[in-house]
Design a protein around this motif. Structure first.
Motif, PDB file in Angstrom:
ATOM      1  N   GLN A  37       0.802  -1.221   0.000  1.00  0.00           N
ATOM      2  CA  GLN A  37       0.000   0.000   0.000  1.00  0.00           C
ATOM      3  C   GLN A  37       0.836   1.273   0.000  1.00  0.00           C
ATOM      4  O   GLN A  37       0.275   2.370   0.113  1.00  0.00           O
ATOM      5  N   SER A 321      -9.921  14.582   5.432  1.00  0.00           N
ATOM      6  CA  SER A 321      -9.436  13.237   5.114  1.00  0.00           C
ATOM      7  C   SER A 321      -9.811  12.810   3.698  1.00  0.00           C
ATOM      8  O   SER A 321      -9.296  11.815   3.195  1.00  0.00           O
ATOM      9  N   LYS A 344      -1.064   8.849  -0.152  1.00  0.00           N
ATOM     10  CA  LYS A 344      -0.926   8.418   1.234  1.00  0.00           C
ATOM     11  C   LYS A 344      -2.209   8.674   2.015  1.00  0.00           C
ATOM     12  O   LYS A 344      -2.932   9.631   1.745  1.00  0.00           O
ATOM     13  N   SER A 345      -2.457   7.834   2.999  1.00  0.00           N
ATOM     14  CA  SER A 345      -3.555   8.113   3.905  1.00  0.00           C
ATOM     15  C   SER A 345      -3.222   9.358   4.719  1.00  0.00           C
ATOM     16  O   SER A 345      -2.055   9.670   4.961  1.00  0.00           O
ATOM     17  N   ARG A 347      -2.739  11.615   7.801  1.00  0.00           N
ATOM     18  CA  ARG A 347      -2.462  11.655   9.234  1.00  0.00           C
ATOM     19  C   ARG A 347      -1.957  13.042   9.578  1.00  0.00           C
ATOM     20  O   ARG A 347      -1.225  13.651   8.779  1.00  0.00           O
TER      21      ARG A 347
END
Length: 388
Positions: A37, A321, A344-345, A347
């Motif tokens: 991922q 998000s 990217k997720s 954060r």
């Protein structure tokens, strides 16, 4: 003649941003990724999941490609030397890369070459740290020689009493201590060099840091004395030549008017660098294309700034998000900017993308506003100019 296959160790955003440059030139880019991922996997057709700390994983990956290069500097040097001994084409080579992996080795090399260094020392105890601070003046900066980035592995030590409190930092080997340099701003000199020795420099840029993380880059650095700019570029090119660097290298600098040539060397990175992301849209040749050209020993491209000025604005994880949901608002508000996201997720505090704005040097304030506004919309999901 077949087009070459380039292997990148590491699957982060730098490897991801090499992929479009490789596609444009007809090269195949393969990635040794830390997991399925990570950022680069979605951008390449062939990604192998493996551990860059495992020699067998590295050897198996390298056997499939024509040249090996890097998304990061963390591959163990002994593994890279083993690859070279097997006849694998590694660019940059381990003898050069060690100067970006180990800050103590880098400081010694800068000193050996007579280039502008801050005062520094290798220390192994809190007492040695205190002795350096007493001699150089407080406060000082304590650094782990390996692994630190974006403000990590760095500690400001204010006085001898604070040095005694640093005992928990010692025990795993010597540390680097440096004077805390009084400087006007941070600069970056980005260069590229081929194995056959051709080298080129981009204009020296201003790099604006927030909490130890690059926030904004302005190219060229505004109001920089041309003599300082020339000397900084020359120092970076000399480091590349003397250390036998191949590919892109960033030399991070402190601007120090009245001291030395007007700057001191801070750190090195031997790969494309955050301070060079502006080149993707703002230079005749972007740093990712140039890096691929360099590691393949191809002629290097021109490095002039398109239009006269460029601004890069990072955006970190924030309130929003759902990045894509903010695109309509961001792209409508600032249609001239270019948005680059890293897959990217989200954060808090994580680098997830950047925005580039390019135009005339006379329009620099407007370029900064445009890049900053678009980045803020994507980060927060709302337009900062329409909140009141």
């Amino acid at each position: 003649m077949d087009f070459p296959i380039i292997g990148v160790i590491g699957g982060g955003q730098l490897a991801r941003m090499m992929a479009p440059a490789a596609t444009a030139l007809g090269f195949e880019l393969r990635v040794l990724a830390e997991g399925p991922q990570v950022s680069a996997v979605a951008a390449v057709a062939n990604a192998t999941v493996g551990d860059y700390r495992n020699l067998q994983d590295l050897t198996d990956f390298a056997a499939q490609v024509d040249v090996v290069t890097f998304d990061h500097e963390h591959v163990p040097g002994e593994h890279l030397r083993a690859l070279v001994e097997k006849g694998i084409n590694v660019q940059p080579g381990p003898a050069a890369l060690i100067h970006a992996q180990d800050k103590l080795v880098m400081r010694a090399a800068v000193e050996r070459l007579g280039l502008p260094n801050p005062r520094w020392a290798e220390v192994s105890t809190p007492g040695e740290l205190a002795s350096f601070g007493n001699a150089a003046g407080w406060p000082v900066v304590l650094k782990t020689p390996r692994g630190g980035y974006d403000g990590k592995g760095v500690r400001i030590v204010d006085d001898a009493a604070a040095a005694a409190d640093c005992a928990d930092w010692f025990g795993s080997g010597p540390l680097l201590v440096e004077e805390k340099v009084p400087f006007d701003r941070e600069l970056s000199a980005l260069v590229a060099r081929t194995p056959s020795g051709e080298s080129r420099a981009w204009p020296v840029v201003e790099s604006i840091q927030v909490h130890g993380v690059c926030d904004e880059v302005i190219a060229p650095a505004p109001h920089l004395d041309p003599a300082v700019a020339d000397a900084a570029a020359a120092a970076a090119l000399r480091l590349a030549e003397e250390l036998d660097v191949t590919g892109v290298m960033a030399v991070e600098l402190f601007e120090t008017p009245g001291r030395g040539p007007g700057f001191l060397i801070n750190e090195l990175a031997m790969r494309p660098h955050n301070s060079g992301h502006w080149t993707m849209d703002g230079s005749v040749t972007g740093q990712f294309e140039q890096h691929l050209r360099a590691v393949l020993d191809l002629p290097l491209g021109a490095t002039a700034v398109r239009g006269g000025a460029a601004v890069m604005k990072n955006f970190l994880g924030g309130d929003n998000s759902d990045l894509f949901a903010a695109y309509p608002l961001a792209l409508a508000a600032e249609p001239a900017v270019k948005v680059h996201t890293y897959g990217k997720s989200v954060r808090p505090g994580r680098k997830i993308g950047h925005v580039n704005a390019v135009g005339s040097a006379d329009d620099l304030p407007a370029l900064r506003r445009s890049a900053g506004r678009a980045a803020a919309i994507i980060r927060d999901g709302r337009d900062p100019l329409k909140e009141n």
